[in-house]
Design an enzyme around this catalytic site. Structure first.
Site, PDB file in Angstrom:
ATOM      1  N   LYS A 229      -3.989   4.267   2.219  1.00 25.43           N
ATOM      2  CA  LYS A 229      -3.180   3.396   1.359  1.00 25.43           C
ATOM      3  C   LYS A 229      -1.726   3.839   1.461  1.00 25.43           C
ATOM      4  O   LYS A 229      -1.403   5.010   1.234  1.00 25.43           O
ATOM      5  CB  LYS A 229      -3.647   3.575  -0.081  1.00 25.43           C
ATOM      6  CG  LYS A 229      -4.016   2.302  -0.787  1.00 25.43           C
ATOM      7  CD  LYS A 229      -4.649   2.686  -2.106  1.00 25.43           C
ATOM      8  CE  LYS A 229      -4.570   1.573  -3.086  1.00 25.43           C
ATOM      9  NZ  LYS A 229      -5.094   1.987  -4.385  1.00 25.43           N
TER      10      LYS A 229
HETATM   11  C1  E4P Z   1      -5.270  -0.603  -6.708  1.00 26.27           C
HETATM   12  O1  E4P Z   1      -5.896  -0.280  -5.727  1.00 26.27           O
HETATM   13  C2  E4P Z   1      -4.898   0.244  -7.837  1.00 26.27           C
HETATM   14  O2  E4P Z   1      -5.621   1.451  -7.738  1.00 26.27           O
HETATM   15  C3  E4P Z   1      -5.251  -0.329  -9.194  1.00 26.27           C
HETATM   16  O3  E4P Z   1      -5.944  -1.545  -9.094  1.00 26.27           O
HETATM   17  C4  E4P Z   1      -4.173  -0.281 -10.189  1.00 26.27           C
HETATM   18  O4  E4P Z   1      -4.666  -0.784 -11.407  1.00 26.27           O
HETATM   19  P1  E4P Z   1      -3.943  -0.538 -12.819  1.00 26.27           P
HETATM   20  O5  E4P Z   1      -2.773  -1.463 -12.908  1.00 26.27           O
HETATM   21  O6  E4P Z   1      -5.010  -0.887 -13.826  1.00 26.27           O
HETATM   22  O7  E4P Z   1      -3.543   0.911 -12.835  1.00 26.27           O
END
Ligand code: E4P
Length: 218
Positions: free
Chosen positions: A83
């Site tokens: 990522k």
């Molecule tokens: C995406 O891969 C992120 O890990 C995640 O969905 C972020 O979510 P949040 O806004 O609930 O922290």
């Protein structure tokens, strides 16, 4: 439609896997930090449980460091997807590592043009954050629809992973739009299973069956 769990918590992943519904996992530095273990250790544990892509996020912000980190994370397991955040340095690194065959999920996507740039530079997945957009009074799901249209217009293979999901409604809307992947906390998966009429219906079936058994025995 693929369902990923958005967590680094092994217990939650075990629960999701036992439902047979987990196609992959996404993590981020905040989620890994909550578990108090190293990213590599968490990654190995997750990869042993889940037969699907597991996103592991870099924490570097300079392209040369992101490239190095991406190469290291990609070697953690064959299911590892790296990522990379949507910043200029991230785009530079994406171009290099995607050409080396490293699978990249570009994260922190908040506009359709960011998603277009990520696809052009070789991302296999983009992660638009719908919940965080909703939090600032902007419809996150509109972003998903725009990205799907753009990718369709130009035939990009990049998958749209709906991230920052806060409710089953986000999953429903994603499915209606044809988004490829929804990543969610285990709690949302549980909420999707439940319906009061299913519970009431089952109670009635079982009560009627009890009565029937007594009649047959009498
Ligand atoms: C995406 O891969 C992120 O890990 C995640 O969905 C972020 O979510 P949040 O806004 O609930 O922290």
């Amino acid at each position: 439609m693929k369902f990923f769990l958005d967590t680094a918590n092994i217990e939650d992943i075990r629960k999701g896997v036992s439902l047979g519904l987990v196609d992959g996992v996404t993590t981020n530095p905040s989620l890994v930090a909550k578990e108090g273990k190293s990213l590599e250790d968490v990654a190995k544990e997750i990869c042993d449980l889940v037969d699907g892509p597991v996103s592991l996020e870099v924490v570097s912000t300079e392209s040369k460091d992101i490239i190095e980190e991406a190469r290291r994370l990609a070697k953690v397991h064959e299911n590892a997807v790296v990522k990379i955040p949507m910043i200029e340095e991230g785009l530079k690194a994406l171009k290099v590592v995607s050409q080396e065959g490293i699978r990249v999920n570009v994260t922190l996507i908040f506009s359709a043009t960011q998603a277009l740039l990520a696809a052009k530079n070789g991302a296999i997945i983009v992660s638009p954050f719908v919940g965080r957009l909703d939090d600032i009074s902007t419809d996150g799901m509109d972003l998903i629809s725009d990205i799907l249209t753009i990718y369709d217009n130009y035939g990009f293979d990049t998958e749209v992973l709906v991230a920052s999901i806060r409710s089953p409604m986000h999953v429903l809307q994603s499915a209606l739009m044809g988004a490829h992947i929804a990543t969610m906390p285990y709690k949302i998966m549980e909420q999707m299973v439940k319906h009061p009429l299913s519970e009431i219906g089952l109670k009635k079936f079982l009560a009627d069956w009890e009565k029937h058994k007594q009649l047959v025995h009498d």
